[in-house]
Design a protein around this motif. Structure first.
Motif, PDB file in Angstrom:
ATOM      1  N   SER A  22     -32.133  35.005  -0.048  1.00  0.00           N
ATOM      2  CA  SER A  22     -31.717  35.734  -1.239  1.00  0.00           C
ATOM      3  C   SER A  22     -32.199  37.168  -1.110  1.00  0.00           C
ATOM      4  O   SER A  22     -32.968  37.503  -0.199  1.00  0.00           O
ATOM      5  N   ASP A  23     -31.769  38.023  -2.035  1.00  0.00           N
ATOM      6  CA  ASP A  23     -32.164  39.430  -1.982  1.00  0.00           C
ATOM      7  C   ASP A  23     -33.661  39.629  -2.191  1.00  0.00           C
ATOM      8  O   ASP A  23     -34.215  40.659  -1.807  1.00  0.00           O
ATOM      9  N   LEU A  24     -34.312  38.644  -2.790  1.00  0.00           N
ATOM     10  CA  LEU A  24     -35.728  38.775  -3.112  1.00  0.00           C
ATOM     11  C   LEU A  24     -36.634  37.974  -2.183  1.00  0.00           C
ATOM     12  O   LEU A  24     -37.853  38.007  -2.346  1.00  0.00           O
ATOM     13  N   GLN A  25     -36.050  37.284  -1.206  1.00  0.00           N
ATOM     14  CA  GLN A  25     -36.842  36.399  -0.354  1.00  0.00           C
ATOM     15  C   GLN A  25     -36.664  36.754   1.115  1.00  0.00           C
ATOM     16  O   GLN A  25     -35.546  36.987   1.578  1.00  0.00           O
TER      17      GLN A  25
ATOM     18  N   PHE B 231     -32.018  44.984   8.717  1.00  0.00           N
ATOM     19  CA  PHE B 231     -31.814  44.472  10.073  1.00  0.00           C
ATOM     20  C   PHE B 231     -32.090  42.971   9.990  1.00  0.00           C
ATOM     21  O   PHE B 231     -33.085  42.472  10.486  1.00  0.00           O
ATOM     22  N   ASN B 232     -31.180  42.272   9.313  1.00  0.00           N
ATOM     23  CA  ASN B 232     -31.455  40.876   8.975  1.00  0.00           C
ATOM     24  C   ASN B 232     -30.162  40.073   8.819  1.00  0.00           C
ATOM     25  O   ASN B 232     -29.066  40.628   8.802  1.00  0.00           O
ATOM     26  N   ALA B 233     -30.340  38.783   8.730  1.00  0.00           N
ATOM     27  CA  ALA B 233     -29.242  37.877   8.413  1.00  0.00           C
ATOM     28  C   ALA B 233     -29.387  37.445   6.960  1.00  0.00           C
ATOM     29  O   ALA B 233     -30.485  37.124   6.502  1.00  0.00           O
TER      30      ALA B 233
ATOM     31  N   GLY C 161     -22.412  30.104   6.163  1.00  0.00           N
ATOM     32  CA  GLY C 161     -23.210  30.425   7.339  1.00  0.00           C
ATOM     33  C   GLY C 161     -24.168  31.558   7.049  1.00  0.00           C
ATOM     34  O   GLY C 161     -25.083  31.415   6.244  1.00  0.00           O
ATOM     35  N   ALA C 162     -23.936  32.704   7.698  1.00  0.00           N
ATOM     36  CA  ALA C 162     -24.807  33.857   7.490  1.00  0.00           C
ATOM     37  C   ALA C 162     -24.043  35.141   7.780  1.00  0.00           C
ATOM     38  O   ALA C 162     -23.086  35.160   8.565  1.00  0.00           O
ATOM     39  N   LEU C 163     -24.473  36.209   7.125  1.00  0.00           N
ATOM     40  CA  LEU C 163     -23.902  37.531   7.344  1.00  0.00           C
ATOM     41  C   LEU C 163     -24.996  38.422   7.920  1.00  0.00           C
ATOM     42  O   LEU C 163     -26.058  38.587   7.311  1.00  0.00           O
ATOM     43  N   ILE C 164     -24.737  38.968   9.093  1.00  0.00           N
ATOM     44  CA  ILE C 164     -25.680  39.901   9.714  1.00  0.00           C
ATOM     45  C   ILE C 164     -25.466  41.268   9.098  1.00  0.00           C
ATOM     46  O   ILE C 164     -24.332  41.768   9.049  1.00  0.00           O
ATOM     47  N   ARG C 165     -26.556  41.890   8.645  1.00  0.00           N
ATOM     48  CA  ARG C 165     -26.453  43.190   8.000  1.00  0.00           C
ATOM     49  C   ARG C 165     -27.438  44.168   8.644  1.00  0.00           C
ATOM     50  O   ARG C 165     -28.651  43.955   8.601  1.00  0.00           O
ATOM     51  N   LEU C 166     -26.910  45.209   9.240  1.00  0.00           N
ATOM     52  CA  LEU C 166     -27.712  46.284   9.811  1.00  0.00           C
ATOM     53  C   LEU C 166     -27.364  47.569   9.073  1.00  0.00           C
ATOM     54  O   LEU C 166     -26.198  47.878   8.877  1.00  0.00           O
ATOM     55  N   ASP C 167     -28.381  48.316   8.675  1.00  0.00           N
ATOM     56  CA  ASP C 167     -28.157  49.534   7.898  1.00  0.00           C
ATOM     57  C   ASP C 167     -29.224  50.563   8.280  1.00  0.00           C
ATOM     58  O   ASP C 167     -30.422  50.271   8.190  1.00  0.00           O
TER      59      ASP C 167
END
Length: 209
Positions: free
Chosen positions: A74-77, A131-133, A139-145
């Protein structure tokens, strides 16, 4: 004291049982992964030779300044993969990819982590925001920013500023699903940052192919 003696024995005679000892002491065995730089024509812009570029170590928050591979339910974990790590910390990994990629283009007289002399001509400063999934229903979304500044060292002028993002989908949250997705996202991110840096010093990346 006992641990020190056992460690000395392991280092001296390389007993097969040392791996088991590490596991008993709470040091799990993890696979190590390295991300790849995007493909680029080696020396494709060599005739440009515009300047020396220093890639500063990216900044980031403490939870990302690690070799651990972050996955967020989650956004907080924040959690990490239990069975895998990066070969370097996340900032060092991004710095390496940028050095390799921009060096391959051949547009700069030198690309490195430090200047050849007192200072370089340009410096690339950046901060890693994500830099996380992120887990999803499927499944999962890889997010790099990443946010970055290209600075002219002579007068400390920011000649270009940008924000770069890359996302890819992973089929699941297992390591074998996540690592290829991370690799693809990293190649997209670094390629975008490299083209931006080239344009910042007056080089058209389309003319480097």
């Amino acid at each position: 004291m006992l641990r020190s003696v056992l460690l000395m024995i392991c280092l001296t005679v390389a007993l097969p049982g040392c791996a088991a000892l590490s596991a008993l002491q709470g040091e799990p065995n993890r696979d190590v992964f390295e991300l790849r730089s995007p493909p680029a024509g080696i020396g494709a812009c060599r005739s440009s030779g515009v300047a020396e570029l220093v890639i500063e170590l990216p900044k980031t928050r403490g939870t990302l300044d690690s070799e651990r591979i972050m996955i967020r339910p989650s956004d907080l974990q924040t959690q990490y993969l239990p069975d895998a790590i990066w070969g370097d910390t996340v900032p060092v990994t991004l710095q390496r990819l940028l050095v390799e990629t921009l060096g391959n283009y051949g547009a700069f007289t030198h690309v490195g982590r430090a200047p050849l002399g007192i200072s370089g001509d340009y410096a690339l400063l950046s901060e890693i925001r994500h830099f996380n999934a992120q887990t999803t229903e499927n499944g999962a979304l890889i997010r790099l920013d990443v946010v970055a500044d290209l600075v002219r060292e002579m007068d400390a002028t920011v000649v270009s500023r940008g924000r770069f993002s890359a996302t890819t989908e992973a089929a699941g949250t297992r390591t074998r699903d996540l690592i290829p997705a991370f690799d693809l996202a990293a190649q997209q991110l670094v390629a975008e940052m490299a083209e931006w840096a080239l344009r910042g010093v007056g080089v058209d990346p389309n003319g480097c192919n």
